[in-house]
Design a protein around this motif. Structure first.
Motif, PDB file in Angstrom:
ATOM      1  N   THR A 217       0.849  -1.183   0.000  1.00  0.00           N
ATOM      2  CA  THR A 217       0.000   0.000   0.000  1.00  0.00           C
ATOM      3  C   THR A 217       0.891   1.241   0.000  1.00  0.00           C
ATOM      4  OG1 THR A 217      -1.878   1.051   1.092  1.00  0.00           O
ATOM      5  CG2 THR A 217      -0.223   0.072   2.510  1.00  0.00           C
ATOM      6  N   GLY A 218       0.311   2.371  -0.337  1.00  0.00           N
ATOM      7  CA  GLY A 218       1.100   3.588  -0.467  1.00  0.00           C
ATOM      8  C   GLY A 218       1.250   4.409   0.799  1.00  0.00           C
ATOM      9  N   LYS A 219       0.305   4.260   1.745  1.00  0.00           N
ATOM     10  CA  LYS A 219       0.395   5.070   2.954  1.00  0.00           C
ATOM     11  C   LYS A 219      -0.299   4.380   4.125  1.00  0.00           C
ATOM     12  CE  LYS A 219      -3.620   7.988   2.117  1.00  0.00           C
ATOM     13  NZ  LYS A 219      -4.159   9.308   2.069  1.00  0.00           N
ATOM     14  N   LEU A 220       0.043   4.854   5.315  1.00  0.00           N
ATOM     15  CA  LEU A 220      -0.576   4.327   6.528  1.00  0.00           C
ATOM     16  C   LEU A 220      -2.087   4.491   6.470  1.00  0.00           C
ATOM     17  CD1 LEU A 220       1.689   5.641   9.433  1.00  0.00           C
ATOM     18  CD2 LEU A 220       1.587   3.328   8.511  1.00  0.00           C
ATOM     19  N   GLY A 221      -2.790   3.493   6.975  1.00  0.00           N
ATOM     20  CA  GLY A 221      -4.236   3.564   7.052  1.00  0.00           C
ATOM     21  C   GLY A 221      -4.969   3.000   5.851  1.00  0.00           C
ATOM     22  N   GLU A 222      -4.255   2.668   4.780  1.00  0.00           N
ATOM     23  CA  GLU A 222      -4.907   2.134   3.576  1.00  0.00           C
ATOM     24  C   GLU A 222      -5.071   0.613   3.609  1.00  0.00           C
ATOM     25  OE1 GLU A 222      -3.666   5.234   0.022  1.00  0.00           O
ATOM     26  OE2 GLU A 222      -2.555   3.355   0.216  1.00  0.00           O
ATOM     27  N   TYR A 223      -4.249  -0.067   4.371  1.00  0.00           N
ATOM     28  CA  TYR A 223      -4.240  -1.534   4.352  1.00  0.00           C
ATOM     29  C   TYR A 223      -5.429  -2.067   5.153  1.00  0.00           C
ATOM     30  CZ  TYR A 223      -2.167  -6.225   4.475  1.00  0.00           C
ATOM     31  OH  TYR A 223      -1.913  -7.570   4.334  1.00  0.00           O
ATOM     32  N   PRO A 224      -6.256  -2.921   4.548  1.00  0.00           N
ATOM     33  CA  PRO A 224      -7.471  -3.375   5.225  1.00  0.00           C
ATOM     34  C   PRO A 224      -7.249  -4.378   6.357  1.00  0.00           C
ATOM     35  CG  PRO A 224      -7.267  -4.473   3.107  1.00  0.00           C
ATOM     36  CD  PRO A 224      -6.158  -3.445   3.180  1.00  0.00           C
ATOM     37  N   HIS A 225      -6.060  -4.944   6.450  1.00  0.00           N
ATOM     38  CA  HIS A 225      -5.809  -5.979   7.459  1.00  0.00           C
ATOM     39  C   HIS A 225      -4.912  -5.470   8.579  1.00  0.00           C
ATOM     40  CE1 HIS A 225      -6.467  -8.480   3.663  1.00  0.00           C
ATOM     41  NE2 HIS A 225      -7.611  -8.362   4.299  1.00  0.00           N
ATOM     42  N   ALA A 226      -5.107  -4.215   8.933  1.00  0.00           N
ATOM     43  CA  ALA A 226      -4.361  -3.610  10.040  1.00  0.00           C
ATOM     44  C   ALA A 226      -5.355  -2.860  10.919  1.00  0.00           C
ATOM     45  CB  ALA A 226      -3.293  -2.663   9.510  1.00  0.00           C
ATOM     46  N   TRP A 227      -5.005  -2.753  12.186  1.00  0.00           N
ATOM     47  CA  TRP A 227      -5.878  -2.083  13.143  1.00  0.00           C
ATOM     48  C   TRP A 227      -5.033  -1.469  14.246  1.00  0.00           C
ATOM     49  CZ3 TRP A 227      -6.436  -2.997  18.377  1.00  0.00           C
ATOM     50  CH2 TRP A 227      -7.504  -2.354  19.006  1.00  0.00           C
ATOM     51  N   CYS A 228      -5.510  -0.370  14.798  1.00  0.00           N
ATOM     52  CA  CYS A 228      -4.838   0.279  15.916  1.00  0.00           C
ATOM     53  C   CYS A 228      -5.894   0.890  16.829  1.00  0.00           C
ATOM     54  CB  CYS A 228      -3.892   1.364  15.407  1.00  0.00           C
ATOM     55  SG  CYS A 228      -3.013   2.218  16.712  1.00  0.00           S
ATOM     56  N   LYS A 229      -5.642   0.802  18.123  1.00  0.00           N
ATOM     57  CA  LYS A 229      -6.560   1.342  19.122  1.00  0.00           C
ATOM     58  C   LYS A 229      -6.681   2.862  19.017  1.00  0.00           C
ATOM     59  CE  LYS A 229      -7.006   1.598  24.130  1.00  0.00           C
ATOM     60  NZ  LYS A 229      -6.539   1.080  25.413  1.00  0.00           N
ATOM     61  N   TRP A 230      -5.614   3.511  18.595  1.00  0.00           N
ATOM     62  CA  TRP A 230      -5.565   4.975  18.554  1.00  0.00           C
ATOM     63  C   TRP A 230      -5.686   5.471  17.124  1.00  0.00           C
ATOM     64  CZ3 TRP A 230      -1.608   2.102  20.963  1.00  0.00           C
ATOM     65  CH2 TRP A 230      -1.753   1.992  22.354  1.00  0.00           C
ATOM     66  N   PRO A 231      -6.208   6.692  16.936  1.00  0.00           N
ATOM     67  CA  PRO A 231      -6.247   7.265  15.591  1.00  0.00           C
ATOM     68  C   PRO A 231      -4.828   7.530  15.083  1.00  0.00           C
ATOM     69  CG  PRO A 231      -7.121   8.825  17.224  1.00  0.00           C
ATOM     70  CD  PRO A 231      -6.771   7.561  17.949  1.00  0.00           C
ATOM     71  N   LEU A 232      -4.655   7.389  13.789  1.00  0.00           N
ATOM     72  CA  LEU A 232      -3.346   7.644  13.189  1.00  0.00           C
ATOM     73  C   LEU A 232      -3.101   9.141  13.089  1.00  0.00           C
ATOM     74  CD1 LEU A 232      -3.260   5.100  10.238  1.00  0.00           C
ATOM     75  CD2 LEU A 232      -2.100   4.937  12.434  1.00  0.00           C
TER      76      LEU A 232
END
Length: 151
Positions: free
Chosen positions: A134-149
């Motif tokens: 993917t080209g940038k953070l937040g675009e990949y559908p199989h990732a998750w984080c408790k906090w906003p990027l």
């Protein structure tokens, strides 16, 4: 070296934050398939929902998983065993195959500071970018984080 020998001298502390990395046997890219990745993501949510851990961030790459969590009521080795066992069984059933799904053992790292926490979250979420998926953070559908990027 066996997994038990690798664990020698390691401690597992409830309330501490760890990053666990585990790899598919032969680095086979099982998680290129969204349905396979969904099984892993559901297991990560389930372990958090059941109170074994408090998940903080994760990424399901094509052939491995990085998962950051705080231990709640089980030792690290039990959490890793539950995760690998439940997902391995479900994925083998889905793909109508048998045998080991994950490589034996896993890599773990205990985090010691808030700065380390942020650095590791960014490392985990940045995996798909560094891999060219993917080209940038937040675009990949199989990732998750408790906090906003805050990119």
């Amino acid at each position: 070296m066996s997994s038990s020998k690798l664990r020698r001298g390691r401690i597992s502390l409830i309330g501490h934050t760890y990053v666990l990395t585990t790899v598919c046997c032969g680095r086979r890219p099982w998680f290129d398939d969204p349905a396979s990745a969904a099984i892993v993501m559901n297991a990560l949510h389930d372990l958090s929902d059941r109170g074994y851990v408090s998940s903080l961030a994760w990424v399901v790459m094509p052939d491995h998983v990085h998962w950051m969590f705080e231990l709640c009521n089980e030792p690290l080795c039990n959490v890793a065993r539950r995760f690998k066992s439940s997902t391995g069984l479900a994925l083998n059933r889905m793909h109508r195959r048998g045998g080991a799904f994950w490589q034996s053992g896993y890599h773990d790292h205990a985090l010691r500071s808030d700065r380390s926490l942020r650095d590791h979250v960014m490392y985990i979420l940045g995996n798909p970018v560094r891999a060219g998926i993917t080209g940038k953070l937040g675009e990949y559908p199989h990732a998750w984080c408790k906090w906003p990027l805050d990119t």
